[in-house]
Design an enzyme around this catalytic site. Sequence first.
Site, short mmCIF file in Angstrom:
data_model
loop_
_atom_site.label_atom_id
_atom_site.label_comp_id
_atom_site.label_asym_id
_atom_site.label_seq_id
_atom_site.Cartn_x
_atom_site.Cartn_y
_atom_site.Cartn_z
N GLU A 1 0.83 -1.21 0.00
CA GLU A 1 0.00 0.00 0.00
C GLU A 1 0.86 1.26 0.00
O GLU A 1 1.65 1.47 0.92
CB GLU A 1 -0.89 0.04 1.25
N ASP B 1 -5.72 2.58 -1.49
CA ASP B 1 -6.36 3.47 -0.52
C ASP B 1 -6.60 4.81 -1.19
O ASP B 1 -5.65 5.54 -1.51
CB ASP B 1 -5.48 3.61 0.72
N GLN C 1 -9.56 0.97 0.17
CA GLN C 1 -9.87 1.64 1.44
C GLN C 1 -10.25 3.09 1.17
O GLN C 1 -9.84 3.68 0.16
CB GLN C 1 -8.67 1.58 2.39
N GLU D 1 -11.50 3.02 6.58
CA GLU D 1 -10.36 3.30 7.43
C GLU D 1 -10.28 4.79 7.69
O GLU D 1 -9.37 5.48 7.24
CB GLU D 1 -9.06 2.78 6.79
#
Length: 266
Positions: free
Chosen positions: A146, A181, A207, A243
């Site tokens: 990530e 993300d 995310q 998140e």
Amino acid sequence: MTKLAANLSMLFNEHDFLDRFAAARQAGFKGVEYLFPYAYSPETLRAALEESGLEQVLFNLPPGDWEAGERGIASLPGRESEFRDSVVEALRYAEVLGCPRVHAMAGLLPDGADAQTHAAHQATYIDNLRFAAAEAAKVGRDVLIEPINTRDMPGFFLSRQAHAMAVLEAVGADNLRLQFDLYHCQIMDGDLIRHMERQFPAIGHVQIAGVPERHEPDSGEVHFPALFQRLEALGYGGWIGCEYRPAGATRDGLGWGREYGLAATH
């Protein structure tokens, strides 16, 4: 269909950790993720999942000394043996929890890192990820990487989408995937839909959080419904991890998710 997972490291902090599973289920979530499971036995966490009827969708490998400021060890030269042990430990938890994927945090570059230091981290990172992917493949799991923005995490080795894609190509493992993300991508790279489209074959998990404060996704500069629609049009059938840090009580801020099956207090 949009499948939302509650990140229990950030959401439902009104409750003790093990009570957050039931709170998430009551709020309409069907999956959960969190940073680290290692403070509890995998059997204890499995019981919490089963009692709540939830699916474990993601957690991270051991990150090194988190309290001392470490943020993963996958790229750190000289820590290869510790990283290999962390892979074994994470996969042990993943087996008990029925979790299909784990995230290997890259770690931090030292202050003032030069090109030689960066190259050493890159070589270590690729070698470690090859090991992790090979071990995970033996038990049918994926490993994720990530890019994390350097405003929230200064010095993080993997911060750009292009770097992540180059690493995936260099490692060359089918079960090494991108943890995409949208919050981090917006801060570092922007152009979210085009990044999503270009990188879609590599995406193993998504995310979200509002930008820039990292609160509820209906706050800030990103229009998440459009992103969810594009993901669905592309054929994404995976989870979207929530998140973010609630601006207040978690349930009070879930109005944004009503159309996806969540239940807000108000």
